[in-house]
Design a protein around this motif. Sequence first.
Motif, PDB file in Angstrom:
ATOM      1  N   VAL A   3      48.470 101.239  32.486  1.00  0.00           N
ATOM      2  CA  VAL A   3      47.707 101.139  31.246  1.00  0.00           C
ATOM      3  C   VAL A   3      48.356 101.934  30.127  1.00  0.00           C
ATOM      4  O   VAL A   3      48.409 101.487  28.985  1.00  0.00           O
ATOM      5  N   CYS A   4      48.915 103.108  30.448  1.00  0.00           N
ATOM      6  CA  CYS A   4      49.509 103.937  29.393  1.00  0.00           C
ATOM      7  C   CYS A   4      50.764 103.272  28.812  1.00  0.00           C
ATOM      8  O   CYS A   4      51.037 103.416  27.629  1.00  0.00           O
ATOM      9  N   MET A   5      51.497 102.520  29.642  1.00  0.00           N
ATOM     10  CA  MET A   5      52.678 101.829  29.124  1.00  0.00           C
ATOM     11  C   MET A   5      52.257 100.717  28.162  1.00  0.00           C
ATOM     12  O   MET A   5      52.883 100.523  27.128  1.00  0.00           O
ATOM     13  N   ARG A   6      51.183 100.005  28.506  1.00  0.00           N
ATOM     14  CA  ARG A   6      50.666  98.982  27.597  1.00  0.00           C
ATOM     15  C   ARG A   6      50.150  99.622  26.310  1.00  0.00           C
ATOM     16  O   ARG A   6      50.302  99.058  25.234  1.00  0.00           O
ATOM     17  N   SER A   7      49.562 100.777  26.420  1.00  0.00           N
ATOM     18  CA  SER A   7      49.077 101.485  25.229  1.00  0.00           C
ATOM     19  C   SER A   7      50.234 101.859  24.319  1.00  0.00           C
ATOM     20  O   SER A   7      50.160 101.687  23.107  1.00  0.00           O
ATOM     21  N   ARG A   8      51.302 102.368  24.920  1.00  0.00           N
ATOM     22  CA  ARG A   8      52.483 102.724  24.121  1.00  0.00           C
ATOM     23  C   ARG A   8      53.085 101.491  23.466  1.00  0.00           C
ATOM     24  O   ARG A   8      53.475 101.524  22.303  1.00  0.00           O
ATOM     25  N   MET A   9      53.171 100.396  24.226  1.00  0.00           N
ATOM     26  CA  MET A   9      53.733  99.179  23.664  1.00  0.00           C
ATOM     27  C   MET A   9      52.872  98.659  22.522  1.00  0.00           C
ATOM     28  O   MET A   9      53.381  98.258  21.479  1.00  0.00           O
ATOM     29  N   CYS A  10      51.573  98.675  22.714  1.00  0.00           N
ATOM     30  CA  CYS A  10      50.646  98.235  21.668  1.00  0.00           C
ATOM     31  C   CYS A  10      50.802  99.095  20.414  1.00  0.00           C
ATOM     32  O   CYS A  10      50.861  98.575  19.302  1.00  0.00           O
ATOM     33  N   LEU A  11      50.884 100.396  20.615  1.00  0.00           N
ATOM     34  CA  LEU A  11      51.050 101.323  19.494  1.00  0.00           C
ATOM     35  C   LEU A  11      52.335 101.023  18.724  1.00  0.00           C
ATOM     36  O   LEU A  11      52.322 100.898  17.499  1.00  0.00           O
ATOM     37  N   TRP A  12      53.433 100.880  19.435  1.00  0.00           N
ATOM     38  CA  TRP A  12      54.717 100.655  18.764  1.00  0.00           C
ATOM     39  C   TRP A  12      54.836  99.265  18.159  1.00  0.00           C
ATOM     40  O   TRP A  12      55.413  99.105  17.085  1.00  0.00           O
ATOM     41  N   VAL A  13      54.294  98.258  18.822  1.00  0.00           N
ATOM     42  CA  VAL A  13      54.340  96.899  18.254  1.00  0.00           C
ATOM     43  C   VAL A  13      53.552  96.866  16.954  1.00  0.00           C
ATOM     44  O   VAL A  13      54.025  96.331  15.942  1.00  0.00           O
ATOM     45  N   LEU A  77      57.635 108.918  17.682  1.00  0.00           N
ATOM     46  CA  LEU A  77      58.793 108.921  18.575  1.00  0.00           C
ATOM     47  C   LEU A  77      58.784 110.173  19.451  1.00  0.00           C
ATOM     48  O   LEU A  77      58.952 110.093  20.665  1.00  0.00           O
ATOM     49  N   GLY A  78      58.556 111.308  18.842  1.00  0.00           N
ATOM     50  CA  GLY A  78      58.480 112.553  19.604  1.00  0.00           C
ATOM     51  C   GLY A  78      57.326 112.552  20.587  1.00  0.00           C
ATOM     52  O   GLY A  78      57.469 112.979  21.739  1.00  0.00           O
ATOM     53  N   LYS A  79      56.168 112.071  20.153  1.00  0.00           N
ATOM     54  CA  LYS A  79      55.001 112.027  21.038  1.00  0.00           C
ATOM     55  C   LYS A  79      55.212 111.037  22.181  1.00  0.00           C
ATOM     56  O   LYS A  79      54.743 111.256  23.294  1.00  0.00           O
ATOM     57  N   THR A  80      55.904 109.937  21.917  1.00  0.00           N
ATOM     58  CA  THR A  80      56.152 108.949  22.961  1.00  0.00           C
ATOM     59  C   THR A  80      57.164 109.454  23.975  1.00  0.00           C
ATOM     60  O   THR A  80      57.001 109.264  25.183  1.00  0.00           O
ATOM     61  N   ILE A  81      58.195 110.106  23.502  1.00  0.00           N
ATOM     62  CA  ILE A  81      59.234 110.596  24.412  1.00  0.00           C
ATOM     63  C   ILE A  81      58.717 111.743  25.270  1.00  0.00           C
ATOM     64  O   ILE A  81      58.855 111.738  26.491  1.00  0.00           O
ATOM     65  N   PHE A  82      58.118 112.731  24.640  1.00  0.00           N
ATOM     66  CA  PHE A  82      57.682 113.922  25.371  1.00  0.00           C
ATOM     67  C   PHE A  82      56.278 113.800  25.952  1.00  0.00           C
ATOM     68  O   PHE A  82      55.888 114.616  26.777  1.00  0.00           O
ATOM     69  N   VAL A 163      43.099 106.345  16.753  1.00  0.00           N
ATOM     70  CA  VAL A 163      41.895 107.058  17.187  1.00  0.00           C
ATOM     71  C   VAL A 163      41.481 106.641  18.596  1.00  0.00           C
ATOM     72  O   VAL A 163      41.184 107.494  19.440  1.00  0.00           O
ATOM     73  N   PHE A 164      41.485 105.335  18.855  1.00  0.00           N
ATOM     74  CA  PHE A 164      40.943 104.853  20.125  1.00  0.00           C
ATOM     75  C   PHE A 164      41.983 104.699  21.226  1.00  0.00           C
ATOM     76  O   PHE A 164      41.623 104.333  22.340  1.00  0.00           O
ATOM     77  N   ASP A 165      43.245 104.985  20.948  1.00  0.00           N
ATOM     78  CA  ASP A 165      44.279 104.801  21.964  1.00  0.00           C
ATOM     79  C   ASP A 165      45.164 106.042  22.062  1.00  0.00           C
ATOM     80  O   ASP A 165      46.384 105.955  21.992  1.00  0.00           O
ATOM     81  N   LYS A 166      44.544 107.182  22.241  1.00  0.00           N
ATOM     82  CA  LYS A 166      45.303 108.428  22.354  1.00  0.00           C
ATOM     83  C   LYS A 166      46.120 108.487  23.638  1.00  0.00           C
ATOM     84  O   LYS A 166      47.060 109.255  23.747  1.00  0.00           O
ATOM     85  N   GLY A 167      45.770 107.677  24.611  1.00  0.00           N
ATOM     86  CA  GLY A 167      46.488 107.659  25.877  1.00  0.00           C
ATOM     87  C   GLY A 167      47.931 107.220  25.748  1.00  0.00           C
ATOM     88  O   GLY A 167      48.748 107.443  26.639  1.00  0.00           O
ATOM     89  N   ALA A 168      48.280 106.615  24.632  1.00  0.00           N
ATOM     90  CA  ALA A 168      49.652 106.157  24.437  1.00  0.00           C
ATOM     91  C   ALA A 168      50.630 107.320  24.311  1.00  0.00           C
ATOM     92  O   ALA A 168      51.816 107.160  24.579  1.00  0.00           O
ATOM     93  N   VAL A 169      50.147 108.482  23.942  1.00  0.00           N
ATOM     94  CA  VAL A 169      51.040 109.628  23.749  1.00  0.00           C
ATOM     95  C   VAL A 169      50.763 110.745  24.757  1.00  0.00           C
ATOM     96  O   VAL A 169      51.282 111.842  24.614  1.00  0.00           O
ATOM     97  N   GLN A 170      49.963 110.449  25.766  1.00  0.00           N
ATOM     98  CA  GLN A 170      49.645 111.459  26.768  1.00  0.00           C
ATOM     99  C   GLN A 170      50.283 111.093  28.096  1.00  0.00           C
ATOM    100  O   GLN A 170      50.525 109.929  28.391  1.00  0.00           O
ATOM    101  N   LYS A 171      50.527 112.088  28.885  1.00  0.00           N
ATOM    102  CA  LYS A 171      51.056 111.859  30.228  1.00  0.00           C
ATOM    103  C   LYS A 171      49.947 111.298  31.100  1.00  0.00           C
ATOM    104  O   LYS A 171      48.812 111.746  31.042  1.00  0.00           O
TER     105      LYS A 171
END
Length: 185
Positions: A3-13, A77-82, A163-171
């Motif tokens: 789910v977190c990978m989809r969140s990151r992809m959604c955020l970046w797209v 970018l920093g939040k996604t990488i780290f 706001v609703f997809d903070k999981g995209a930048v969390q481990k």
Amino acid sequence: MCVCMRSRMCLWVFWIIMAVVTGCYCALSLLTFSNTFKAYDVSPNSESESIRAILAAAFFGSVMVFLYLFVSFCTLLGKTIFRSGAGFTYGFITSSSIHMAMMCLLCGLVLIGFKEDVVSKFEDDPKKLGTEWGKIDTQAYKATFSMAFVSTLMYLIFFGILVFDKGAVQKNDADVAKIEASSKA
């Protein structure tokens, strides 16, 4: 895919879509600034306040969009990488997206408010002023305030995503387990 990978992809797209749309607004805004500035240079100064408002809305709108895109790209970018989680900088770009929505709305309202002045002053009688303003320039002007309103919508949607997809930048738990396993070995 987790789910977190989809969140990151959604955020970046969506960030890329927002960057393209607001980049178009930025380019149109600078074109409007340039066209208006050229027409203002050769026109009499009787209505200089309205022209200055158009110039300010066109120029500062594009500058603010460029700065926001740069800062949000670096932060995300920093939040996604780290994957350091939502912190101050994430909150900063989240709140700045609301600020940018208001800024684009304000720029669009200023530009639409002076639409009749632009048409009457520059397009109706360009020979009198010696300007090269034509119907294409007026269409670019109209496209600028239209794109300002579209950009406003994009920033509001981006705010909702942040706001609703903070999981995209969390481990996630799988990432934490991998880190713990590698540190024990």
